[in-house]
Design a protein around this motif. Structure first.
Motif, PDB file in Angstrom:
ATOM      1  N   PHE A 177       5.560   6.048  -1.755  1.00 46.72           N
ATOM      2  CA  PHE A 177       6.610   6.151  -0.746  1.00 46.72           C
ATOM      3  C   PHE A 177       7.803   5.269  -1.111  1.00 46.72           C
ATOM      4  N   LYS A 178       8.967   5.670  -0.614  1.00 52.75           N
ATOM      5  CA  LYS A 178      10.173   4.857  -0.773  1.00 52.75           C
ATOM      6  C   LYS A 178      10.143   3.780   0.302  1.00 52.75           C
ATOM      7  N   VAL A 179       9.808   2.567  -0.115  1.00 50.65           N
ATOM      8  CA  VAL A 179       9.579   1.460   0.813  1.00 50.65           C
ATOM      9  C   VAL A 179      10.661   0.400   0.632  1.00 50.65           C
ATOM     10  N   THR A 180      11.216  -0.069   1.736  1.00 51.93           N
ATOM     11  CA  THR A 180      12.221  -1.131   1.701  1.00 51.93           C
ATOM     12  C   THR A 180      11.870  -2.182   2.747  1.00 51.93           C
TER      13      THR A 180
ATOM     14  N   PRO B 206      25.433 -15.185   6.315  1.00 54.80           N
ATOM     15  CA  PRO B 206      24.084 -15.033   5.763  1.00 54.80           C
ATOM     16  C   PRO B 206      23.331 -16.359   5.740  1.00 54.80           C
ATOM     17  N   THR B 207      22.070 -16.335   6.150  1.00 55.17           N
ATOM     18  CA  THR B 207      21.250 -17.540   6.159  1.00 55.17           C
ATOM     19  C   THR B 207      19.782 -17.154   6.183  1.00 55.17           C
ATOM     20  N   VAL B 208      18.949 -17.961   5.536  1.00 62.88           N
ATOM     21  CA  VAL B 208      17.507 -17.707   5.562  1.00 62.88           C
ATOM     22  C   VAL B 208      16.831 -18.473   6.696  1.00 62.88           C
ATOM     23  N   ARG B 209      17.537 -19.410   7.303  1.00 61.35           N
ATOM     24  CA  ARG B 209      16.904 -20.278   8.296  1.00 61.35           C
ATOM     25  C   ARG B 209      16.465 -19.532   9.544  1.00 61.35           C
ATOM     26  N   LYS B 210      17.205 -18.503   9.908  1.00 61.46           N
ATOM     27  CA  LYS B 210      16.877 -17.767  11.124  1.00 61.46           C
ATOM     28  C   LYS B 210      15.870 -16.641  10.877  1.00 61.46           C
ATOM     29  N   ILE B 211      15.594 -16.335   9.621  1.00 58.98           N
ATOM     30  CA  ILE B 211      14.673 -15.247   9.306  1.00 58.98           C
ATOM     31  C   ILE B 211      13.245 -15.703   9.591  1.00 58.98           C
ATOM     32  N   ASN B 212      12.521 -14.957  10.419  1.00 56.07           N
ATOM     33  CA  ASN B 212      11.131 -15.327  10.697  1.00 56.07           C
ATOM     34  C   ASN B 212      10.207 -14.117  10.807  1.00 56.07           C
ATOM     35  N   TYR B 213      10.686 -12.925  10.362  1.00 53.75           N
ATOM     36  CA  TYR B 213       9.870 -11.723  10.534  1.00 53.75           C
ATOM     37  C   TYR B 213      10.272 -10.681   9.496  1.00 53.75           C
ATOM     38  N   MET B 214       9.327  -9.815   9.161  1.00 54.39           N
ATOM     39  CA  MET B 214       9.588  -8.740   8.208  1.00 54.39           C
ATOM     40  C   MET B 214       8.887  -7.473   8.689  1.00 54.39           C
ATOM     41  N   ILE B 215       9.593  -6.353   8.657  1.00 52.02           N
ATOM     42  CA  ILE B 215       9.007  -5.050   8.948  1.00 52.02           C
ATOM     43  C   ILE B 215       9.241  -4.141   7.744  1.00 52.02           C
ATOM     44  N   VAL B 216       8.699  -2.935   7.799  1.00 52.50           N
ATOM     45  CA  VAL B 216       8.743  -2.038   6.647  1.00 52.50           C
ATOM     46  C   VAL B 216       9.542  -0.782   6.992  1.00 52.50           C
ATOM     47  N   LYS B 217      10.495  -0.456   6.138  1.00 50.62           N
ATOM     48  CA  LYS B 217      11.278   0.774   6.284  1.00 50.62           C
ATOM     49  C   LYS B 217      10.757   1.803   5.281  1.00 50.62           C
ATOM     50  N   VAL B 218      10.455   3.002   5.782  1.00 50.39           N
ATOM     51  CA  VAL B 218       9.968   4.087   4.927  1.00 50.39           C
ATOM     52  C   VAL B 218      10.860   5.304   5.134  1.00 50.39           C
ATOM     53  N   ASP B 219      11.346   5.867   4.041  1.00 53.36           N
ATOM     54  CA  ASP B 219      12.173   7.073   4.095  1.00 53.36           C
ATOM     55  C   ASP B 219      11.368   8.263   3.592  1.00 53.36           C
ATOM     56  N   ILE B 220      11.267   9.291   4.439  1.00 49.75           N
ATOM     57  CA  ILE B 220      10.620  10.547   4.059  1.00 49.75           C
ATOM     58  C   ILE B 220      11.625  11.661   4.304  1.00 49.75           C
ATOM     59  N   GLY B 221      12.155  12.220   3.223  1.00 50.52           N
ATOM     60  CA  GLY B 221      13.207  13.217   3.365  1.00 50.52           C
ATOM     61  C   GLY B 221      14.426  12.586   4.012  1.00 50.52           C
ATOM     62  N   ASP B 222      14.911  13.198   5.089  1.00 45.88           N
ATOM     63  CA  ASP B 222      16.076  12.654   5.783  1.00 45.88           C
ATOM     64  C   ASP B 222      15.687  11.828   7.006  1.00 45.88           C
ATOM     65  N   LYS B 223      14.399  11.482   7.116  1.00 45.87           N
ATOM     66  CA  LYS B 223      13.932  10.707   8.259  1.00 45.87           C
ATOM     67  C   LYS B 223      13.551   9.290   7.837  1.00 45.87           C
ATOM     68  N   THR B 224      13.864   8.342   8.723  1.00 46.10           N
ATOM     69  CA  THR B 224      13.558   6.936   8.477  1.00 46.10           C
ATOM     70  C   THR B 224      12.572   6.435   9.521  1.00 46.10           C
ATOM     71  N   PHE B 225      11.559   5.710   9.053  1.00 42.08           N
ATOM     72  CA  PHE B 225      10.551   5.132   9.940  1.00 42.08           C
ATOM     73  C   PHE B 225      10.529   3.619   9.734  1.00 42.08           C
ATOM     74  N   TYR B 226      10.520   2.877  10.837  1.00 38.38           N
ATOM     75  CA  TYR B 226      10.346   1.425  10.783  1.00 38.38           C
ATOM     76  C   TYR B 226       8.935   1.109  11.282  1.00 38.38           C
TER      77      TYR B 226
ATOM     78  N   ALA C 183       0.829  -1.210   0.000  1.00 38.51           N
ATOM     79  CA  ALA C 183       0.000   0.000   0.000  1.00 38.51           C
ATOM     80  C   ALA C 183       0.862   1.258   0.000  1.00 38.51           C
ATOM     81  N   LEU C 184       1.895   1.284   0.821  1.00 39.48           N
ATOM     82  CA  LEU C 184       2.769   2.459   0.881  1.00 39.48           C
ATOM     83  C   LEU C 184       3.541   2.637  -0.425  1.00 39.48           C
TER      84      LEU C 184
END
Length: 512
Positions: free
Chosen positions: A367-370, A386-406, A361-362
């Motif tokens: 928006f610049k979404v990562t 590096p490994t995918v086995r330990k990965i179990n969650y995802m959040i969203v990074k949004v950059d607005i100007g010089d500010k970053t929001f998670y 949606a963003l």
């Protein structure tokens, strides 16, 4: 030649080589199942750890490969045999076992050969309560993960439980970790592996205690070798979990494995250790991850509602909509297993379903979404490699100007930019389209509360006046969650009053 096709060829070659004989080699000695001694059951405390509430008497594990003639594939088998003695009732939760079982595209893991007893003394004699397979409960965690759970019955103070089970896996390249240390003392723990020479595993030991390393053995199996290794520890103290500690699994003594390379019989060597860039590319091509984030048409109905206001106001509005519209089912994932469209229709999903919907949606809103992937606190920290086995969650990074929001839209009480505590677990990986990088996601707010007391001491010795409590950050979130769990406001205030001896609340006011 691709990894998939060459690996299948290797498994077939191994199968042909060992069709006439089992490739399992017994590399350990362990007590026979069902042979718990009456003298052990009669003990009222442990000889080595006399203050322990419970003790793991032994914990044996082995992973080995066996050719399955029916499926004509190589299966990885995992067996565990353990016994625990309870000296009081404070650790009865250890009588519950939870076994994760993965499955994907017709392949999976199967729990089998399970047997268990609870031992007690009745009229001076040993009594055994047999475990019933009817007591096994299956729970779906994600589309790719189930959990089988069972609890042994008739557990009392002084009881010993003994459990033995095996898991057969189609995932021949994934070997389970082994945890030597537990939250109660462990008298003896041993883990053995029996691996074809074609598979080269990295082995990573961690924790304060070092194991005894058994001599490596090489056993000939027709035209190839089986490599047998083992590790053992004894008299390990209970691991004491401290407040604010990340997952205890980060610190206990354990050994983990990761397949580094495959040495094929015809001489080719395939390296399997990937970079974070490789993992990013795989995820962006994945239909449950990158392709879902780019499904702009599916989220147009959301974006159309929030075209007015500043960039930050629009971001917050979209975040609040997703957070309010979607209900988190409590399951963690980095993928959207049901997809953006179905998530919107059901208004419920895993953390991956919700946050990938938010990212889509963003992104559609300009928006610049990562995406940012991580391992939650209860899952242990990401390893160095590096490994995918330990990965179990995802959040969203949004950059607005010089500010970053998670952002994480799973929790009703969290405003934009405030992440749940489970997300703070060392490094996370930012999956930028041009580059990836590690970042330690840190809280942007603290846990703050201020108490102001204006009190008068009356002639009868009673303090009367006004107490004002102001909470912000995570303290405010804790308060809102407690408040939401109360039947109503009067019940909440009554409970608050009962928690403080001698306190009488004559009137109250709650804001925000």
């Amino acid at each position: 030649m691709s990894h998939c096709s060459t690996l299948k060829t290797l498994l077939l070659v191994i199968g042909l080589l060992c069709f006439s004989s089992s490739i399992f080699s017994q590399t350990q000695k362990e007590p026979k199942f069902g042979k718990i001694k009456l003298s052990q059951l009669q003990k009222e405390k442990d000889d080595k750890f006399p203050d322990a509430h419970a003790v793991v008497l032994f914990d044996y594990g082995v992973s080995y490969y066996r050719y399955d003639a029916v499926s004509r594939t190589l299966k990885l088998n995992y067996e565990r045999h353990t016994a625990i003695q309870f000296f009081d009732n404070t650790k009865f939760d250890l009588a519950t076992f939870e076994i994760p079982l993965y499955h994907v595209s017709g392949h999976g893991e199967t729990l089998r050969k399970i047997k268990a007893y609870t031992y007690n003394i009745v009229d001076g004699e040993m009594e055994r309560t047999k475990f019933s397979k009817k007591d096994i409960v299956k729970e779906k965690i994600t589309d790719y993960l189930d959990k089988k759970k069972f609890t042994l019955t008739n557990v009392k103070e002084g009881s010993i439980i003994e459990v033995k089970y095996s898991v057969a896996s189609d995932f021949a390249t994934y070997m389970k970790p082994w945890y030597f240390q537990r939250k109660v003392p462990v008298r003896y723990s041993e883990y053995n592996i029996d691996v074809p020479e074609f598979f080269i595993f990295n082995k990573s030991m961690s924790g304060y205690f070092a194991p005894y390393i058994k001599p490596v053995k090489k056993n000939s199996r027709n035209d190839y070798l089986m490599i047998s290794q083992g590790w053992a520890m004894k008299n390990l103290p209970a691991f004491e979990e401290e407040r604010y500690m990340r997952s205890y699994k980060n610190y206990i003594s354990k050994i983990e494995f990761e397949l580094r390379s495959i040495r094929y019989p015809w001489g080719e060597v395939e390296n399997l250790i990937k970079s974070w860039e490789d993992i990013r590319d795989d995820l962006y091509r994945n239909g449950d991850f990158g392709k879902e984030i780019k499904k702009g048409k599916k989220v147009e109905s959301i974006v159309e509602q929030f075209k007015e206001g500043s960039e930050k106001e629009r971001m917050v509005a979209i975040y609040e909509y997703v957070k309010t519209h979607m209900k988190w089912n409590g399951r963690k994932s980095e993928m959207s297993y049901q997809g953006v469209k179905k998530s919107l229709e059901k208004a419920e999903g895993t953390s991956g379903d919700i946050n990938i919907l938010l990212a889509a949606a963003l992104r559609k809103a300009g928006f610049k979404v990562t995406p940012v992937i991580l391992s939650t606190r209860d899952n242990g920290m990401l390893p160095y490699a590096p490994t995918v086995r330990k990965i179990n969650y995802m959040i969203v990074k949004v950059d607005i100007g010089d500010k970053t929001f998670y952002l994480d839209a799973t929790d009703d009480f969290f405003p934009a930019g405030l992440l749940p505590i489970r997300c703070f677990n060392g490094n996370a990986i930012i999956l930028g389209e041009k580059e990836t990088k590690k970042v330690e996601v840190k809280p942007t707010f603290g846990k703050k509360f201020v108490t102001q007391n204006i009190l008068n001491l009356e002639e009868d010795g009673v303090l009367k006046g006004v107490i004002k409590k102001t909470k912000s950050g995570y303290a405010a979130l804790d308060f809102r969650e407690e408040y939401s769990e109360a039947t109503d406001e009067d019940a909440f205030v009554e409970d608050l009053q009962n928690k403080t001896e001698g306190l009488t609340i004559e009137s109250h006011e709650i804001e925000n």
